[in-house]
Design a protein around this motif. Structure first.
Motif, PDB file in Angstrom:
ATOM      1  N   ASP A   1      89.538  49.754  60.100  1.00 11.58           N
ATOM      2  CA  ASP A   1      90.682  50.676  60.161  1.00 11.58           C
ATOM      3  C   ASP A   1      91.998  49.914  60.019  1.00 11.58           C
ATOM      4  N   ASP A   2      92.036  48.703  60.566  1.00 10.97           N
ATOM      5  CA  ASP A   2      93.230  47.867  60.417  1.00 10.97           C
ATOM      6  C   ASP A   2      93.431  47.468  58.957  1.00 10.97           C
ATOM      7  N   ILE A   3      92.331  47.180  58.279  1.00  9.27           N
ATOM      8  CA  ILE A   3      92.416  46.833  56.852  1.00  9.27           C
ATOM      9  C   ILE A   3      92.919  48.023  56.050  1.00  9.27           C
ATOM     10  N   MET A   4      92.438  49.210  56.390  1.00 13.97           N
ATOM     11  CA  MET A   4      92.887  50.414  55.695  1.00 13.97           C
ATOM     12  C   MET A   4      94.369  50.672  55.948  1.00 13.97           C
ATOM     13  N   LEU A   5      94.814  50.388  57.180  1.00 17.41           N
ATOM     14  CA  LEU A   5      96.233  50.559  57.505  1.00 17.41           C
ATOM     15  C   LEU A   5      97.095  49.638  56.645  1.00 17.41           C
ATOM     16  N   VAL A   6      96.692  48.378  56.547  1.00 18.39           N
ATOM     17  CA  VAL A   6      97.438  47.425  55.714  1.00 18.39           C
ATOM     18  C   VAL A   6      97.367  47.836  54.246  1.00 18.39           C
ATOM     19  N   GLY A   7      96.178  48.254  53.818  1.00 21.96           N
ATOM     20  CA  GLY A   7      96.000  48.677  52.431  1.00 21.96           C
ATOM     21  C   GLY A   7      96.856  49.876  52.064  1.00 21.96           C
ATOM     22  N   SER A   8      97.109  50.744  53.032  1.00 19.16           N
ATOM     23  CA  SER A   8      97.937  51.929  52.756  1.00 19.16           C
ATOM     24  C   SER A   8      99.378  51.539  52.418  1.00 19.16           C
ATOM     25  N   MET A   9      99.780  50.341  52.815  1.00 17.72           N
ATOM     26  CA  MET A   9     101.137  49.869  52.518  1.00 17.72           C
ATOM     27  C   MET A   9     101.316  49.534  51.032  1.00 17.72           C
ATOM     28  N   LEU A  10     100.221  49.457  50.286  1.00 15.54           N
ATOM     29  CA  LEU A  10     100.323  49.221  48.846  1.00 15.54           C
ATOM     30  C   LEU A  10     100.944  50.415  48.127  1.00 15.54           C
ATOM     31  N   ASP A  11     100.936  51.565  48.795  1.00 18.94           N
ATOM     32  CA  ASP A  11     101.548  52.767  48.217  1.00 18.94           C
ATOM     33  C   ASP A  11     103.010  52.927  48.619  1.00 18.94           C
ATOM     34  N   ASP A  12     103.521  51.968  49.358  1.00 20.79           N
ATOM     35  CA  ASP A  12     104.909  52.048  49.805  1.00 20.79           C
ATOM     36  C   ASP A  12     105.859  52.003  48.600  1.00 20.79           C
ATOM     37  N   LYS A  13     106.982  52.675  48.719  1.00 22.19           N
ATOM     38  CA  LYS A  13     107.955  52.708  47.626  1.00 22.19           C
ATOM     39  C   LYS A  13     108.719  51.399  47.492  1.00 22.19           C
ATOM     40  N   ASP A  14     108.799  50.643  48.580  1.00 25.99           N
ATOM     41  CA  ASP A  14     109.554  49.391  48.566  1.00 25.99           C
ATOM     42  C   ASP A  14     108.672  48.246  48.082  1.00 25.99           C
ATOM     43  N   ASN A  15     109.164  47.508  47.103  1.00 21.23           N
ATOM     44  CA  ASN A  15     108.362  46.452  46.495  1.00 21.23           C
ATOM     45  C   ASN A  15     108.085  45.305  47.454  1.00 21.23           C
ATOM     46  N   SER A  16     109.033  44.971  48.316  1.00 14.77           N
ATOM     47  CA  SER A  16     108.823  43.875  49.260  1.00 14.77           C
ATOM     48  C   SER A  16     107.710  44.212  50.243  1.00 14.77           C
ATOM     49  N   VAL A  17     107.593  45.469  50.624  1.00 13.64           N
ATOM     50  CA  VAL A  17     106.516  45.901  51.511  1.00 13.64           C
ATOM     51  C   VAL A  17     105.170  45.760  50.815  1.00 13.64           C
ATOM     52  N   ARG A  18     105.106  46.154  49.540  1.00 13.25           N
ATOM     53  CA  ARG A  18     103.853  46.018  48.783  1.00 13.25           C
ATOM     54  C   ARG A  18     103.438  44.554  48.673  1.00 13.25           C
ATOM     55  N   ILE A  19     104.399  43.688  48.415  1.00 12.62           N
ATOM     56  CA  ILE A  19     104.102  42.258  48.280  1.00 12.62           C
ATOM     57  C   ILE A  19     103.572  41.686  49.586  1.00 12.62           C
ATOM     58  N   GLN A  20     104.217  42.037  50.693  1.00  9.34           N
ATOM     59  CA  GLN A  20     103.753  41.542  51.992  1.00  9.34           C
ATOM     60  C   GLN A  20     102.376  42.110  52.348  1.00  9.34           C
ATOM     61  N   ALA A  21     102.109  43.342  51.950  1.00 13.67           N
ATOM     62  CA  ALA A  21     100.780  43.930  52.185  1.00 13.67           C
ATOM     63  C   ALA A  21      99.711  43.181  51.401  1.00 13.67           C
ATOM     64  N   LEU A  22     100.030  42.801  50.175  1.00 11.93           N
ATOM     65  CA  LEU A  22      99.095  42.013  49.357  1.00 11.93           C
ATOM     66  C   LEU A  22      98.815  40.662  50.016  1.00 11.93           C
ATOM     67  N   ASN A  23      99.857  40.025  50.544  1.00  4.97           N
ATOM     68  CA  ASN A  23      99.680  38.737  51.220  1.00  4.97           C
ATOM     69  C   ASN A  23      98.830  38.881  52.476  1.00  4.97           C
ATOM     70  N   THR A  24      99.013  39.993  53.181  1.00  5.27           N
ATOM     71  CA  THR A  24      98.225  40.223  54.394  1.00  5.27           C
ATOM     72  C   THR A  24      96.757  40.455  54.051  1.00  5.27           C
ATOM     73  N   LEU A  25      96.497  41.235  53.012  1.00  5.78           N
ATOM     74  CA  LEU A  25      95.115  41.446  52.576  1.00  5.78           C
ATOM     75  C   LEU A  25      94.485  40.134  52.120  1.00  5.78           C
ATOM     76  N   LYS A  26      95.274  39.295  51.470  1.00  3.44           N
ATOM     77  CA  LYS A  26      94.776  37.966  51.059  1.00  3.44           C
ATOM     78  C   LYS A  26      94.363  37.165  52.290  1.00  3.44           C
ATOM     79  N   ALA A  27      95.167  37.221  53.341  1.00  2.98           N
ATOM     80  CA  ALA A  27      94.830  36.501  54.572  1.00  2.98           C
ATOM     81  C   ALA A  27      93.534  37.044  55.185  1.00  2.98           C
TER      82      ALA A  27
END
Length: 386
Positions: free
Chosen positions: A110-136
């Motif tokens: 569920d935590d992974i899904m929460l982070v993954g949902s940030m990929l749909d954020d309108k702000d590009n910096s949020v999407r980038i940080q979400a990608l980095n978190t999923l990478k971790a």
């Protein structure tokens, strides 16, 4: 009268002393209150610095208990926050995942899904940080399948948004995951974008006038001309700016070529890669002036393509390629790849030399014929062309 004046002056001095003492006591009290408030006040993200997180990790190892920091951050991510706060929370979660391994492993899908949902954020910096978190999180085996479910979205981001920082974050994530078969249709659609990233000539678009530490922007000229330029801000300064930017550009290209090289080993994607359109100067990627890390990856990519096209099941089909395809650039009758390979045999870096020789061998002798050297000697050599 003459005696009362000194008495009045004495009383005035006493009053001044009392007032001064009161003001001093008040100032000391206010200072005390300020210090006490400062000690009690805890900024929301103060404990998320690398030093604080490292201390939490050491503390946990000593006492065998969780700090609760990662859980607190994940819970705060669920709350309604502005773009900057969401970005900083994700950045802090990424650090925690790397430094607090036990707490990261205790997280749920569920935590992974929460982070993954940030990929749909309108702000590009949020999407980038979400990608980095999923990478971790992808470094933890039990989360990989859940993270794979977001691969389609990640590929969509690569193909629809031209942003260098987003490209780096997306490609690093994809290169750390085994891509599932259900992503292959999307991969075919993204192939031209990946090839474009590999060949893009990023340039410095803005440099601080005073050469003081500032922001330099990397952008693709082709995208800029279409009015859709997205920039990557790099903190750099003075004389090192160009070298730093050059390093970043080659890093983007390395990430792109690694993904393409991995996909080249998929039988159902090989033709799509070989038939992908490339620029007329594609072979510039094989120039000895390129960074050694990029040259190695490009040569490995060429070797895998050569081996793939020479397998019996691939040669069993008569394929037709576009005139400007990758196949024609590397293996066509007009290709100058042989010249580039021969020049790389004497490259200063040994791993580049070895990889160049491997490509030459794969071109000289098809993979399923390498057990029969006599066939290779009798066959028409790729390097005999005039």
């Amino acid at each position: 009268m003459g005696k009362s004046v000194p008495q009045d002056l004495g009383q005035l001095d006493i009053r001044k002393s009392v007032v001064g003492l009161a003001m001093g006591a008040g100032a000391i009290y206010l200072l005390y209150k300020a210090i006490k408030t400062g000690i009690k006040y805890q900024p929301p993200l103060c404990s998320t610095s690398p030093i604080c997180i490292a201390r939490l990790a050491i503390e946990r190892e000593r006492h065998g208990r969780d700090s609760g920091e990662l859980r607190r951050l994940l819970n705060s991510l669920e709350c309604k926050q502005d773009e900057y706060t969401r970005s900083m929370i994700l950045h802090s979660i990424t650090r925690c995942v790397y430094l607090l391994e036990a707490e990261a492993s205790a997280c749920t899908t569920d935590d992974i899904m929460l982070v993954g949902s940030m990929l749909d954020d309108k702000d590009n910096s949020v999407r980038i940080q979400a990608l980095n978190t999923l990478k971790a999180f992808s470094g933890i085996r039990k989360f990989r399948l859940k993270i794979q479910e977001h691969s389609i979205k990640v590929l969509e981001l690569i193909s629809t948004i031209w942003d260098s920082e987003l490209h780096i974050a997306s490609l690093r994530l994809l290169n750390n995951l085994p891509l599932p078969d259900f992503a292959h249709p999307q991969l075919r659609r993204v192939m031209p974008a990946l090839m474009e990233i590999l060949q893009s000539n990023y340039i410095l678009a803005q440099v601080p006038q005073d050469h003081s530490p500032g922001l330099a922007h990397l952008t693709s000229p082709g995208t800029a001309s279409r009015g859709k330029r997205k920039d990557l801000c790099l903190l750099s300064s003075g004389p090192d700016l160009t070298a730093f930017s050059y390093f970043t550009v080659s890093f983007i290209q390395v990430q792109a070529i690694r993904l393409l090289s991995s996909l080249a080993q998929k039988n159902d994607l090989l033709y799509d890669i070989l038939n992908c359109q490339v620029h007329s100067n594609f072979l510039n990627l094989f120039q000895a002036t390129q960074p050694g890390s990029l040259l190695f990856e490009v040569l490995l990519f060429a070797e895998r393509l050569s081996e793939g096209r020479n397998t019996s099941h691939y040669r069993a089909v008569k394929w037709h390629y576009n005139e400007k395809s990758l196949h024609e650039a590397l293996f066509g009758d007009e290709s100058r790849l042989a010249d580039r390979l021969l020049a790389l045999v004497i490259h200063p870096e040994e791993e580049v030399q070895i990889q160049a020789c491997k490509v030459i061998v794969s071109l000289q002798c098809p993979q399923d014929m390498q057990v029969r050297p006599s066939f290779c000697q009798a066959s028409h050599s790729y390097f005999d062309r005039e």
